[in-house]
Design an enzyme around this catalytic site. Sequence first.
Site, PDB file in Angstrom:
ATOM      1  N   GLU A   1      84.591  75.529  29.944  1.00  0.00           N
ATOM      2  CA  GLU A   1      85.964  74.352  29.690  1.00  0.00           C
ATOM      3  C   GLU A   1      86.920  75.166  30.399  1.00  0.00           C
ATOM      4  O   GLU A   1      87.063  76.492  30.407  1.00  0.00           O
ATOM      5  CB  GLU A   1      86.377  74.460  28.560  1.00  0.00           C
TER       6      GLU A   1
ATOM      7  N   ARG B   1      74.980  83.231  20.028  1.00  0.00           N
ATOM      8  CA  ARG B   1      75.845  83.379  20.621  1.00  0.00           C
ATOM      9  C   ARG B   1      75.292  84.755  20.990  1.00  0.00           C
ATOM     10  O   ARG B   1      75.223  85.514  19.860  1.00  0.00           O
ATOM     11  CB  ARG B   1      76.985  82.833  20.223  1.00  0.00           C
TER      12      ARG B   1
ATOM     13  N   LYS C   1      88.191  82.808  23.544  1.00  0.00           N
ATOM     14  CA  LYS C   1      89.111  82.562  24.999  1.00  0.00           C
ATOM     15  C   LYS C   1      90.119  82.417  23.808  1.00  0.00           C
ATOM     16  O   LYS C   1      90.920  82.590  24.484  1.00  0.00           O
ATOM     17  CB  LYS C   1      88.714  81.413  25.127  1.00  0.00           C
TER      18      LYS C   1
HETATM   19  P1  ATP Z   1      84.125  80.557  23.497  1.00  0.00           P
HETATM   20  O1  ATP Z   1      84.152  80.036  22.066  1.00  0.00           O
HETATM   21  O2  ATP Z   1      84.805  81.897  24.237  1.00  0.00           O
HETATM   22  O3  ATP Z   1      86.211  79.951  23.659  1.00  0.00           O
HETATM   23  P2  ATP Z   1      83.426  78.650  24.492  1.00  0.00           P
HETATM   24  O4  ATP Z   1      82.016  77.719  23.774  1.00  0.00           O
HETATM   25  O5  ATP Z   1      84.736  77.222  24.001  1.00  0.00           O
HETATM   26  O6  ATP Z   1      84.147  79.603  24.654  1.00  0.00           O
HETATM   27  P3  ATP Z   1      83.487  77.190  26.798  1.00  0.00           P
HETATM   28  O7  ATP Z   1      83.743  77.180  28.182  1.00  0.00           O
HETATM   29  O8  ATP Z   1      82.696  76.059  26.010  1.00  0.00           O
HETATM   30  O9  ATP Z   1      83.892  78.580  25.753  1.00  0.00           O
HETATM   31  O10 ATP Z   1      81.268  77.748  27.314  1.00  0.00           O
HETATM   32  C1  ATP Z   1      81.302  77.703  28.263  1.00  0.00           C
HETATM   33  C2  ATP Z   1      79.216  77.969  28.074  1.00  0.00           C
HETATM   34  O11 ATP Z   1      78.895  79.571  27.690  1.00  0.00           O
HETATM   35  C3  ATP Z   1      79.168  77.361  27.121  1.00  0.00           C
HETATM   36  O12 ATP Z   1      77.394  76.455  26.936  1.00  0.00           O
HETATM   37  C4  ATP Z   1      78.558  78.293  25.591  1.00  0.00           C
HETATM   38  O13 ATP Z   1      78.126  77.600  24.234  1.00  0.00           O
HETATM   39  C5  ATP Z   1      78.271  79.393  26.111  1.00  0.00           C
HETATM   40  N1  ATP Z   1      79.030  80.388  25.625  1.00  0.00           N
HETATM   41  C6  ATP Z   1      80.314  80.756  25.343  1.00  0.00           C
HETATM   42  N2  ATP Z   1      80.170  81.757  24.404  1.00  0.00           N
HETATM   43  C7  ATP Z   1      79.013  82.660  24.321  1.00  0.00           C
HETATM   44  C8  ATP Z   1      78.785  83.491  23.727  1.00  0.00           C
HETATM   45  N3  ATP Z   1      79.803  83.887  22.776  1.00  0.00           N
HETATM   46  N4  ATP Z   1      77.391  83.802  23.914  1.00  0.00           N
HETATM   47  C9  ATP Z   1      76.692  83.424  24.659  1.00  0.00           C
HETATM   48  N5  ATP Z   1      77.035  81.533  25.707  1.00  0.00           N
HETATM   49  C10 ATP Z   1      78.595  81.226  25.081  1.00  0.00           C
HETATM   50 MG    MG Z   2      84.333  75.266  24.305  1.00  0.00          MG
END
Ligand code: ATP
Ligand code: MG
Length: 566
Positions: free
Chosen positions: A43, A269, A279
């Site tokens: 995102e 994760r 984020k």
């Molecule tokens: P955050 O919680 O840091 O805001 P998010 O999951 O909202 O992260 P996205 O931009 O939606 O961020 O994530 C893109 C991809 O990265 C998704 O498939 C998510 O599952 C993966 N991802 C995000 N954080 C992690 C992590 N700590 N370890 C592994 N994969 C991750």
């Molecule tokens: Mg997300």
Amino acid sequence: MTDAVADTEAGHPDRPNHFVRDIIRADVAGGQVNTVVTRFPPEPNGYLHIGHAKSICLNFGMAEEFGGQCNLRMDDTNPTKEEEEYIEAIQRDINWLGFDWGGKTLFASDYFETLYQWAEHLIETGKAYVDDLSPEEMRAYRGTLTEPGKDSPYRTRPVAENLDLFRRMRAGEFADGARVLRAKIDMASGNINMRDPVLYRILNAHHPRTGDTWHIYPTYDFAHGQSDAIEGVSHSLCTLEFADHRPLYNWLIENLPTPSTPVQYEFARLNLTYTVMSKRRLKQLVDDGHVSGWDDPRMPTMSGLRRRGVPPEAIRDFAQRVGVARADSTVEYSFLESCVRERLNKVAPRYMAVLRPLKVVITNYPEGEEEWLEAVNNPEDESAGTRSVPFSRELYIERDDFMEDPPKKFFRLAPGREVRLRYAFFLKCNDVVKDEAGEIVELHCTYDPETRGGNAPDGRKVKATLHWVSAGHAGRAIVRMYDHLFTKEAPDAEGDFLSTINPDSLTVLDDARLEPEAMKAVVGSAVQFERMGYFCADPDSRPDRPVFNLTMTLKDTWKKIQAKGG
Ligand code: ATP
Ligand code: MG
């Protein structure tokens, strides 16, 4: 750290095999999947962090390994929080990490029209309805983990009325939040995600790519799986928090005329000690000025790690060695450091730099003379060759390498004591010169010309070898020393993570002295300052005053933990 697995990736004893590879292997072998297609779906509401790197390495890595393809798809369904700056940063970071998505970045917003048509399809087949409940009412009707929900009074709306209202939602006739489109599944489901989840919400907001075309936007759940299906994704790999969404993911695929049937798999994760990884929290650190920006070298963002001097190869190696498990865990920060050291040890050229200088005058070295000594650029890489370092009557040594009144275990320079100067001579301290305040300002020493190259012909030994620079030849640099941004291993467990910010995470040394060759380090390149650590020339550098960021010190605490069996 990872699930104990005897199985490893072929040819890599330190890289555990993982369940995702097993699944893909079986799907390919069994003919269920012809072409492996994965995707990375960020995102664009912030910069990528090292947790994302794990997901990127997995998705791109599996596609590469199985001769398939990995799409980069911006999950841009939330126009209020998304920015072009983030889209550019995401692409830059993935490229830097060493992956390529065939040039064309995909956007969930490109599928808005198809998604809309599919929403109408659900309405027409009696599987979705427009709900007028307020958000508070909807919450109350939803029930809890232990109690079933209640049907909304609008659930039985006739198809024609639903269609009419949904079209008017699209046309922008209603205010934000006035109505939603919900899937008609089961308000009594044990899985709250199946209790008539919201598919569309009204948001009269400008979208960075679709402009003012849309007044309704699909939710993550409605956009995600359908985007996967449009792209022909075979394995949709996401993190564990989406496991409870999988039944909905499958329900939508089953009830829509999608061109393919992707399958979602969840993995753990990445969490790291001394680090926050969301984020939202990282944005808060930036917005509130706790760090200098998303690329502050203390940030766990990819741009921060890059600026810190962490090489992309080390991140890929780290991701592979951490593995892919089905249960959440936290990885020691020192393990990341260990991967970085392993890489930098092989590639970083060595230099001598004195970070906190103390002047040494060699009273028996002729004034106005100099000589050049040969120094090895990288003991781990013979092809890196040698360079010359100047030696003269006045030098700088590290302030910490001298003690006037040394305790028993201090083996470095002290009055009356002899040490070796790296690549040069033995040096003996005879006098300590102080200012009126009693501060040591310089040392008067003598050197032994017979010891050139570092050994005494009479076989006498010294207990320490110090780095040094020639005062007249050295350049001046600013060196930023970094420590963990947080004082606690699990900042998120502390209630307010901001309360665990380390006030000493940055120390600026503005009077460092570098041997001449080190002054030429290219911005972004990694170097080792002997005995002090790995550093990286920062973009803030000026030719006459480079700025170096500490990547990490040389001491490997991870290996120590391992040796202790920890
Ligand atoms: P955050 O919680 O840091 O805001 P998010 O999951 O909202 O992260 P996205 O931009 O939606 O961020 O994530 C893109 C991809 O990265 C998704 O498939 C998510 O599952 C993966 N991802 C995000 N954080 C992690 C992590 N700590 N370890 C592994 N994969 C991750
Ligand atoms: Mg997300």
